[in-house]
Design an enzyme around this catalytic site. Structure first.
Site, PDB file in Angstrom:
ATOM      1  N   ARG A 193     -12.049 -56.933  58.223  1.00 14.62           N
ATOM      2  CA  ARG A 193     -12.068 -58.389  58.216  1.00 14.62           C
ATOM      3  C   ARG A 193     -10.657 -58.936  58.434  1.00 14.62           C
ATOM      4  O   ARG A 193      -9.664 -58.259  58.193  1.00 14.62           O
ATOM      5  CB  ARG A 193     -12.647 -58.921  56.917  1.00 14.62           C
ATOM      6  N   LYS A 242     -15.053 -68.717  51.430  1.00 14.02           N
ATOM      7  CA  LYS A 242     -15.694 -70.031  51.443  1.00 14.02           C
ATOM      8  C   LYS A 242     -15.705 -70.645  50.041  1.00 14.02           C
ATOM      9  O   LYS A 242     -15.534 -71.844  49.876  1.00 14.02           O
ATOM     10  CB  LYS A 242     -17.133 -69.896  51.947  1.00 14.02           C
ATOM     11  N   GLU A 267     -23.828 -67.046  56.344  1.00 16.39           N
ATOM     12  CA  GLU A 267     -24.615 -67.616  55.255  1.00 16.39           C
ATOM     13  C   GLU A 267     -24.237 -69.096  55.183  1.00 16.39           C
ATOM     14  O   GLU A 267     -23.052 -69.422  55.063  1.00 16.39           O
ATOM     15  CB  GLU A 267     -24.229 -66.900  53.954  1.00 16.39           C
TER      16      GLU A 267
END
Ligand code: ATP
Ligand code: MG
Length: 662
Positions: A351, A361, A73
């Protein structure tokens, strides 16, 4: 067991004791390996449960070609967690003759930015350069899905252009991975999920027509509450005609935000909350960075993602574990549409969480916005651009991703695993140079004034073909403050009053006198050299316990050296809900002016350096030859290069030593 396999168990150790034990095992494995001085074997193709699945599909000829994607994204810079995903997705494309698309997952109208699209593209190119760039799937600029007929059915498809077939690659494409990046293929661009808004809307209408989706008038809060309580919406049984009419009016902008939504008609009391008639579309009167003001309804991530995968012909849609519970919805949407081409499937892996690091982020953006770091590419940041600027190579990052492996267990990977991969890579490629970070002057009283010798120094003991260079030697030198102690502790084998030490590549010297200034600080050391002790001399084989580095004072050039350390003082910055900003390491950056051997004036950004006995360094992008920034230099040397070196990593793990002491 090899070091690689040893490292692979690290992420699964969740307890502190387990991790400590694991680190010890790892460190001792590394130590064994280093003392044997064996070279790292070329990594075999890795194996893990996802690759096993892909291999099976290849053997079964389930798909004409394996096709993965990396779908960030564009709301921030990529970080090292993304690097793990990039290495997995491109690695699979590489190993199985497939393609990996780069797709901007930009269905969210706010918060996305062209700056991020550019940085993501650059970072991906850098990480795969010379490794998997021939597997990179892009699309022709401006191209949107084609409407095709597949087995007589109307179908949407957007094929990839692979490996930059849009034109010849620039010379930089397949070469050095240390600095060159940003392969530009002018006619190509990444995929954008927002390019599929027309098709996704079309699919939504198909679901409505098949009585598998309905327009719901509950508010967002009510919808949440109804879903939590497994309660049926009073709007669930509207007719297809009414739903279609309302949905078209939603699109036309007749309703304000939140007034209505489109929901999938699945099962209100499903044990999996995600299947309780989830939202497919919501009203959002907002501009989109790619589609501008065209849309006021936007598809939800779950609806857009599986359809984007399908449109691009993705076969294996690999994501992180938190999406496991979404997988039934992913399948439901695709299966409900009766699509004519083979369907993609979703596979989940754990992850990456890394010690002494934060990975979101949103939080990294806080560090940037609050100016706690100098930017997204601050060398202390765990972003790909920060890591690159610090001097880490793409090879080292890929080797790290390989070492940690792919599992289904969430855990914290010890940062020592990353640091090991970086050291191993830099040890092989770095040019050795002499530099003194905190100088103290040495005068050799028996060495002739005005005389200069050019001594041979080895460029890289790991690589004979790197050759040798000449280093100037003269009467006045700089050595490291740390390498002299007036009151030495026992077993101090460096220079002390009356003691001897070897100067690397040069003579044995003896300290005769410590000269101090008015305030009692050491001004210089007066020493004598054993003038026969140089290589080839009569006393050259004489043994002294210590060897230290030095530079000739008259020939030294100045460089700004930025000594970076870990950004956080705690392995788990957010442990027990703590604010990560409360454990920022106040010593994560120290700047010194170093004295360097003159050959470093030709330092190149794509090369890596080991300042002997100190650390690995890389030239910072702010370095400039002939920069006006040094016009204020009193010695008029403004036209000399203004050098800035970033410390990539120390030679040894100083934190492990601290941990042992504690
Ligand atoms: P963040 O929470 O840091 O913003 P994200 O998951 O929102 O991360 P995306 O841009 O959506 O980031 O991620 C792009 C791809 O990278 C996804 O496939 C995602 O699964 C993967 N990814 C993101 N973070 C990690 C991580 N820490 N480890 C492995 N893969 C990751
Ligand atoms: Mg995300």
């Amino acid at each position: 067991m090899t070091v690689l396999n040893g490292a692979r168990i690290v992420p699964t150790r969740n307890t502190f004791a387990g991790r400590l034990q694991c680190l010890r095992t790892f460190v001792s494995l590394c130590a064994d390996k280093m003392s044997n001085n064996e070279h790292m074997p070329a990594p075999a193709a890795p194996s893990d449960f996802i690759r096993d699945i892909v291999a099976k599909h290849v053997a079964e000829k389930k798909y004409p070609q394996i096709h993965t994607r990396f779908p960030p994204e564009p709301n921030g810079y990529l970080h090292i967690g993304h690097a793990k995903s990039i290495c997995l997705n491109f690695g699979i494309a590489r190993e199985f003759g497939g393609i990996c698309n780069l797709r901007m997952d930009d269905t969210n109208p706010t918060k996305e930015d062209v700056e991020y699209v550019d940085s993501i593209t650059e970072d991906v190119n850098w990480l795969i350069s010379g490794w998997a760039d021939d597997k990179l799937g892009l699309k022709a600029k401006g191209k949107t899905p084609e409407t095709i007929a597949t087995n007589g059915d109307r179908d949407f498809y957007l094929p990839a252009v692979v490996g930059g077939a849009g034109g010849p690659l620039p010379a930089s494409a397949g070469v050095a991975d240390t600095g060159a990046h940003g392969v530009t293929r002018p006619n190509l661009e990444p995929f954008y999920a927002s390019d599929y808004f027309d098709q996704i809307y079309d699919y939504a209408e198909q679901l409505i027509e098949n009585n598998r989706a309905y327009v719901c008038d509950l508010t967002p809060d009510e919808t949440d509450e109804y879903r939590r309580n497994a309660k049926e919406s009073p709007y669930r049984n509207r007719s297809a005609e009414e739903n279609l009419d309302l949905f078209q009016r939603m699109k036309a902008g007749e309703f304000p935000d939140g007034k209505r939504s489109l929901r999938a008609k699945i099962q209100v009391d499903s044990p999996n909350v995600w299947m309780r008639d989830p939202l497919l579309y919501r009203i959002r009167h907002a501009e989109h960075h790619h589609t501008g003001g065209k849309w006021c309804i936007y598809p939800m991530y779950d609806f857009a993602h599986c359809l984007s995968d399908y449109i691009e012909g993705i076969t294996h849609s690999i994501c992180t574990l938190e999406f496991e519970v979404h997988r039934p919805l992913y399948d439901w949407i695709l299966e409900s549409l009766g699509l004519p081409r083979p369907l993609p499937h979703q596979y989940e892996f754990a992850r990456l969480s890394l010690g002494y690091t934060i990975m979101s982020k949103r939080k990294l953006m806080q560090l940037v916005n609050e100016k706690l770091v100098s930017g997204w590419d601050d060398p202390r940041m765990p972003t790909i651009s920060g890591i690159r600027r610090r001097g880490v190579t793409a090879t080292a990052l890929r080797s790290f991703a390989y070492n940690i492996g792919i599992t289904k267990y969430n855990g914290i990977t010890d940062v020592a695993v990353l640091e090991h991969a970086i050291r191993e890579d830099l040890n092989k490629r770095s040019l050795r140079r002499l530099a003194v970070l905190r100088p103290i002057k040495v005068v050799l009283t028996n060495y002739p004034e005005g005389k200069t010798e050019e001594l041979d120094a080895v460029n890289n003991p790991e690589n004979e073909s790197a050759g040798k260079r000449k280093v100037p030697f003269s009467r006045e030198l700089f050595i490291e403050q740390d390498d002299f102690k007036e009151m030495p502790p026992p077993k101090f084998f460096r220079l002390k009053p009356g003691g001897e030490v070897r100067l690397k590549y040069a003579y044995i010297i003896k300290c005769d006198e410590v000269v101090k200034d008015a305030s009692g600080n050491i001004a210089e050391l007066r020493c004598t050299a054993d003038l026969d002790s140089k290589m080839g001399g009569a006393t050259s084989t004489r043994k002294v316990k210590g060897t230290i580095h030095w530079v000739s004072a008259a020939h030294a050039i100045d460089a700004e050296v930025r000594l970076y350390d870990r950004l956080f003082t705690e392995a788990e910055p957010e442990k027990d809900g703590r604010d990560f900003k409360s454990v920022l390491n106040p010593h994560s950056l120290e700047v010194v002016t170093a004295k360097c051997e003159p050959s470093l004036k030709d330092a190149k950004p794509e090369l890596r350096y080991q300042f002997e006995r100190l650390a690995y360094f890389a030239l910072d992008k702010d370095s400039a030859v002939g920069s006006s920034r040094r016009d204020d230099r009193a010695d008029g040397s403004a036209n000399r290069p203004y050098l800035i070196f970033n410390r990539t990593i120390t030679l040894r793990d100083t934190w492990a030593k601290e941990a042992q002491k504690g």
